[in-house]
Write a protein that holds these residues in place. Structure first.
Motif, PDB file in Angstrom:
ATOM      1  N   ARG A 265       0.810  -1.217   0.000  1.00 52.74           N
ATOM      2  CA  ARG A 265       0.000   0.000   0.000  1.00 52.74           C
ATOM      3  C   ARG A 265       0.847   1.272   0.000  1.00 52.74           C
ATOM      4  NH1 ARG A 265      -3.036  -2.794   3.954  1.00 52.74           N
ATOM      5  NH2 ARG A 265      -2.330  -1.357   5.588  1.00 52.74           N
ATOM      6  N   ILE A 266       2.151   1.135   0.128  1.00 49.46           N
ATOM      7  CA  ILE A 266       3.008   2.321   0.042  1.00 49.46           C
ATOM      8  C   ILE A 266       2.943   2.849  -1.384  1.00 49.46           C
ATOM      9  CG2 ILE A 266       5.377   3.180   0.171  1.00 49.46           C
ATOM     10  CD1 ILE A 266       5.899   1.151   2.381  1.00 49.46           C
ATOM     11  N   ASP A 267       2.391   4.018  -1.556  1.00 51.50           N
ATOM     12  CA  ASP A 267       2.189   4.580  -2.883  1.00 51.50           C
ATOM     13  C   ASP A 267       2.576   6.054  -2.877  1.00 51.50           C
ATOM     14  OD1 ASP A 267       0.126   5.785  -1.479  1.00 51.50           O
ATOM     15  OD2 ASP A 267      -1.478   4.726  -2.536  1.00 51.50           O
ATOM     16  N   GLU A 268       2.313   6.717  -3.976  1.00 54.07           N
ATOM     17  CA  GLU A 268       2.727   8.108  -4.117  1.00 54.07           C
ATOM     18  C   GLU A 268       2.046   9.005  -3.081  1.00 54.07           C
ATOM     19  OE1 GLU A 268       3.262  11.484  -7.632  1.00 54.07           O
ATOM     20  OE2 GLU A 268       2.167   9.621  -8.036  1.00 54.07           O
ATOM     21  N   GLN A 269       0.792   8.740  -2.796  1.00 51.66           N
ATOM     22  CA  GLN A 269       0.083   9.562  -1.817  1.00 51.66           C
ATOM     23  C   GLN A 269       0.719   9.429  -0.438  1.00 51.66           C
ATOM     24  OE1 GLN A 269      -4.124   8.741  -1.552  1.00 51.66           O
ATOM     25  NE2 GLN A 269      -4.469  10.201   0.089  1.00 51.66           N
ATOM     26  N   GLU A 270       1.026   8.191  -0.035  1.00 51.14           N
ATOM     27  CA  GLU A 270       1.662   8.016   1.276  1.00 51.14           C
ATOM     28  C   GLU A 270       3.037   8.659   1.310  1.00 51.14           C
ATOM     29  OE1 GLU A 270       3.750   4.539   3.897  1.00 51.14           O
ATOM     30  OE2 GLU A 270       1.777   4.069   3.097  1.00 51.14           O
ATOM     31  N   ILE A 271       3.806   8.463   0.251  1.00 49.90           N
ATOM     32  CA  ILE A 271       5.151   9.032   0.207  1.00 49.90           C
ATOM     33  C   ILE A 271       5.096  10.547   0.371  1.00 49.90           C
ATOM     34  CG2 ILE A 271       7.138   9.452  -1.304  1.00 49.90           C
ATOM     35  CD1 ILE A 271       7.106   6.661  -0.080  1.00 49.90           C
ATOM     36  N   LYS A 272       4.182  11.198  -0.320  1.00 55.16           N
ATOM     37  CA  LYS A 272       4.077  12.650  -0.224  1.00 55.16           C
ATOM     38  C   LYS A 272       3.682  13.094   1.184  1.00 55.16           C
ATOM     39  CE  LYS A 272       3.035  13.743  -5.055  1.00 55.16           C
ATOM     40  NZ  LYS A 272       2.025  14.269  -6.012  1.00 55.16           N
ATOM     41  N   SER A 273       2.959  12.250   1.900  1.00 57.19           N
ATOM     42  CA  SER A 273       2.475  12.630   3.227  1.00 57.19           C
ATOM     43  C   SER A 273       3.519  12.470   4.319  1.00 57.19           C
ATOM     44  CB  SER A 273       1.239  11.799   3.588  1.00 57.19           C
ATOM     45  OG  SER A 273       1.589  10.457   3.889  1.00 57.19           O
ATOM     46  N   ARG A 274       4.526  11.624   4.105  1.00 62.96           N
ATOM     47  CA  ARG A 274       5.433  11.366   5.225  1.00 62.96           C
ATOM     48  C   ARG A 274       6.922  11.417   4.897  1.00 62.96           C
ATOM     49  NH1 ARG A 274       7.882   6.499   4.852  1.00 62.96           N
ATOM     50  NH2 ARG A 274       6.853   4.849   3.667  1.00 62.96           N
ATOM     51  N   ILE A 275       7.331  11.368   3.644  1.00 70.12           N
ATOM     52  CA  ILE A 275       8.762  11.356   3.355  1.00 70.12           C
ATOM     53  C   ILE A 275       9.390  12.688   3.752  1.00 70.12           C
ATOM     54  CG2 ILE A 275      10.457  11.362   1.478  1.00 70.12           C
ATOM     55  CD1 ILE A 275       9.600   8.614   2.241  1.00 70.12           C
ATOM     56  N   THR A 276      10.465  12.648   4.502  1.00 64.40           N
ATOM     57  CA  THR A 276      11.096  13.854   5.046  1.00 64.40           C
ATOM     58  C   THR A 276      12.319  14.284   4.256  1.00 64.40           C
ATOM     59  OG1 THR A 276      12.487  12.559   6.544  1.00 64.40           O
ATOM     60  CG2 THR A 276      10.331  13.233   7.366  1.00 64.40           C
ATOM     61  N   GLN A 277      12.731  13.511   3.294  1.00 66.19           N
ATOM     62  CA  GLN A 277      13.993  13.745   2.596  1.00 66.19           C
ATOM     63  C   GLN A 277      13.839  14.782   1.488  1.00 66.19           C
ATOM     64  OE1 GLN A 277      15.969  10.160   1.313  1.00 66.19           O
ATOM     65  NE2 GLN A 277      16.706  11.118  -0.544  1.00 66.19           N
ATOM     66  N   GLN A 278      14.739  15.775   1.479  1.00 62.90           N
ATOM     67  CA  GLN A 278      14.753  16.726   0.378  1.00 62.90           C
ATOM     68  C   GLN A 278      16.123  17.370   0.277  1.00 62.90           C
ATOM     69  OE1 GLN A 278      11.805  19.804   1.114  1.00 62.90           O
ATOM     70  NE2 GLN A 278      13.380  21.182   1.834  1.00 62.90           N
ATOM     71  N   LYS A 279      16.303  18.200  -0.728  1.00 58.26           N
ATOM     72  CA  LYS A 279      17.582  18.855  -0.947  1.00 58.26           C
ATOM     73  C   LYS A 279      17.807  19.951   0.094  1.00 58.26           C
ATOM     74  CE  LYS A 279      16.593  20.055  -5.175  1.00 58.26           C
ATOM     75  NZ  LYS A 279      16.729  20.610  -6.558  1.00 58.26           N
ATOM     76  N   PHE A 280      19.081  20.315   0.282  1.00 63.55           N
ATOM     77  CA  PHE A 280      19.375  21.509   1.068  1.00 63.55           C
ATOM     78  C   PHE A 280      18.754  22.716   0.363  1.00 63.55           C
ATOM     79  CE2 PHE A 280      23.144  18.938   2.413  1.00 63.55           C
ATOM     80  CZ  PHE A 280      22.876  18.942   3.776  1.00 63.55           C
ATOM     81  N   ASP A 281      18.383  23.730   1.135  1.00 60.23           N
ATOM     82  CA  ASP A 281      17.889  24.942   0.517  1.00 60.23           C
ATOM     83  C   ASP A 281      18.857  26.095   0.774  1.00 60.23           C
ATOM     84  OD1 ASP A 281      17.421  26.028   3.047  1.00 60.23           O
ATOM     85  OD2 ASP A 281      15.307  25.460   3.054  1.00 60.23           O
ATOM     86  N   SER A 282      18.474  27.280   0.368  1.00 62.00           N
ATOM     87  CA  SER A 282      19.376  28.429   0.438  1.00 62.00           C
ATOM     88  C   SER A 282      19.731  28.821   1.863  1.00 62.00           C
ATOM     89  CB  SER A 282      18.731  29.635  -0.270  1.00 62.00           C
ATOM     90  OG  SER A 282      17.498  29.975   0.344  1.00 62.00           O
ATOM     91  N   GLN A 283      18.948  28.373   2.836  1.00 60.71           N
ATOM     92  CA  GLN A 283      19.221  28.698   4.237  1.00 60.71           C
ATOM     93  C   GLN A 283      20.265  27.775   4.858  1.00 60.71           C
ATOM     94  OE1 GLN A 283      17.858  31.349   5.697  1.00 60.71           O
ATOM     95  NE2 GLN A 283      16.690  31.837   3.859  1.00 60.71           N
ATOM     96  N   ASP A 284      20.568  26.683   4.175  1.00 57.79           N
ATOM     97  CA  ASP A 284      21.460  25.673   4.741  1.00 57.79           C
ATOM     98  C   ASP A 284      22.915  25.939   4.374  1.00 57.79           C
ATOM     99  OD1 ASP A 284      19.575  23.918   6.038  1.00 57.79           O
ATOM    100  OD2 ASP A 284      18.862  23.419   4.045  1.00 57.79           O
TER     101      ASP A 284
END
Length: 479
Positions: A265-284
């Protein structure tokens, strides 16, 4: 980096964390109290993990093998994982039979290359599943020995159970919710979850060749997940993304606690709701401690932390503790490092040299601490004890330790809000996982520093707080 950030701007929607994430909720039925002597219903055990003694090796056909220790370990692991799926695939997916993987290939990345999946393996320290020829391959020369040396033999089993998870996806096809077009992060999260399914079976004593303790043994498995995480700053949308340690451990835990259908049941909707991983942003910016890490002993950063903690728990009405640097002198409790909470004076004492040790991330090839979030979270855990004291909860025992981890996670959740001046940055939640899996994790310790023996339970409690807020912490981890 800007002062408003320290280390993982989470991709969690702020709305999911706002509105009650920092307040206890009265008058609601309490969920069944978790048994802190158990992990997902299983007793916490501390026995041996690894190969069962006296069990004959499995007899599987392997191409290019050398018959050595690593190949035997891999073959036995794949035989047991295949036995698990032979049982569970038809039981969970409308009678769908499990067809064994067609090719098993061993190679030495330090030796002559082998052509597998249109790739030459020379110099490729990896393990992988290839749908082109339905094969699983592994590097017996570099990868497997390194995993075995660093984490023990169950690390090898973890990686191969994950690769078999990909084989299961291929064999299920659309029935399992995965196609060739499915983003890699979904495929990888499912495979981690399927590995968790298998390890529950091992922990229940059903594996022919392996055994695992639910205390130190599972801790090593989760440490393996930490080791094979994506680097901080990697976008979850990147092709080939596997997930941060926080996200990979979460998926494994879903599988350990649930069944294969949960993983499918792990699908795109679940991933969007809980995945915490992303790129660094300009503040980092890089503050000299590595990108996404603040210097934890700077007064302005400690002041930002204190403001963040006060805001996170202000709705409880509790008087916030005073935070001071220097030694601890407390009449009623044993000090803990790098931060101690004194109930008698409602004071947190911070040992700055020890805080710096934890807050300084290791450099490549060198030993070091963990990072700024781990250091700040240890202070946050002692702040959480003050909130518990003010609201009438015990500060001692396993329930207090898990409640502390949960409340620390709840504070971390508030740092994702748009108005927060101190924010998560890429890599922070992985630092939390590293700290929570440490033998002396302060994030999941009671006022005397006593830690719940199960790293699995510690991470789960922190994750509860991060996603559900402090209301769940006081309802679930009471006692």
């Amino acid at each position: 980096m800007a002062r408003r950030v320290f280390t993982v701007a989470a991709v969690v929607a702020a709305a999911a964390l706002a509105g009650g994430c920092t307040q206890a909720v009265d008058g609601l039925a309490r969920p069944a109290r978790p048994d802190v002597s158990k992990v997902s219903g299983l007793e916490i055990t501390t026995g041996e993990s690894g190969a069962k003694p006296g069990v004959p090796d499995a007899d599987l056909r392997v191409e290019n093998g050398d018959g050595g220790e690593m190949d035997r370990l891999a073959i036995n692991a794949l035989a047991d994982v295949a036995e698990y799926w032979t049982e569970q695939l038809p039981a969970n997916f409308d009678g769908k039979e499990f067809e064994p993987v067609k090719r098993l290939v061993s190679y030495d990345s330090n030796g002559a290359g082998v052509e597998i999946c249109r790739t030459n393996t020379k110099g490729v320290a990896n393990a992988f599943y290839c749908s082109l020829d339905d094969s699983i391959a592994w590097d017996r020369g570099d990868l497997l020995p390194m995993l075995d040396d660093a984490f023990g033999p169950m690390a090898v089993v973890t990686v191969l159970a994950h690769e078999m998870g990909h084989a299961v996806q291929y064999k299920l096809g659309a029935k399992g919710g995965v196609t060739q077009a499915t983003p890699s992060i979904i495929k990888e999260q499912q495979a981690d979850c399927y590995a968790g399914n298998f390890f529950r079976w091992v922990a229940e004593g059903k594996s022919k060749h392996f055994r695992i303790s639910t205390g130190p043994g599972l801790n090593q498995v989760l440490a393996t997940m930490f080791f094979i995480r994506d680097a901080a700053g990697t976008s979850a949308e990147k092709q080939g993304a596997h997930g941060s340690a926080f996200d990979r451990v979460a998926a494994f835990q879903f599988g350990f606690e649930g069944d294969p259908e949960r993983c499918a049941r792990i699908d795109e909707q679940e991933i969007k709701s809980r995945i915490t991983q992303q790129k660094f942003d300009s503040q980092d910016a890089d503050s000299g401690q590595g990108k996404g890490n603040l210097k934890v002993d700077e007064r302005r950063h400690l002041e930002l932390l204190e403001t963040s903690l006060r805001n996170a728990f202000k709705q409880t009405g509790a008087a916030p503790p005073a935070i001071k640097t220097g030694g601890s002198s407390c009449s009623d409790d044993r000090p803990t490092s790098p931060a101690s909470y004194c109930p008698a004076t409602n004071t947190i004492a911070v040992d700055l040299p020890d805080l710096v040790k934890i807050g300084t991330p290791p450099k490549r090839g060198q030993k070091g601490g963990i990072g700024d979030f781990a250091a700040f979270a240890e202070i946050a855990s002692r702040f959480a004890l003050s909130i518990q004291k003010a609201t009438g909860y015990s500060l001692e025992g396993p329930a207090a330790g898990l409640r502390t981890a949960c409340l620390t996670g709840a504070w971390a959740g508030t740092t994702t809000e748009a108005s927060a001046r101190l924010k998560l940055s890429s890599g922070d939640l992985d630092e939390a996982v590293a700290e929570l899996l440490a033998d002396k994790s302060l994030i999941a310790a009671d006022v005397r520093g006593a830690v719940v023996p199960s790293g699995f339970a510690r991470v789960e409690a922190f994750r509860d707080g991060f996603f559900e807020g402090s209301g769940l912490c006081t309802r679930k981890y009471y006692g």
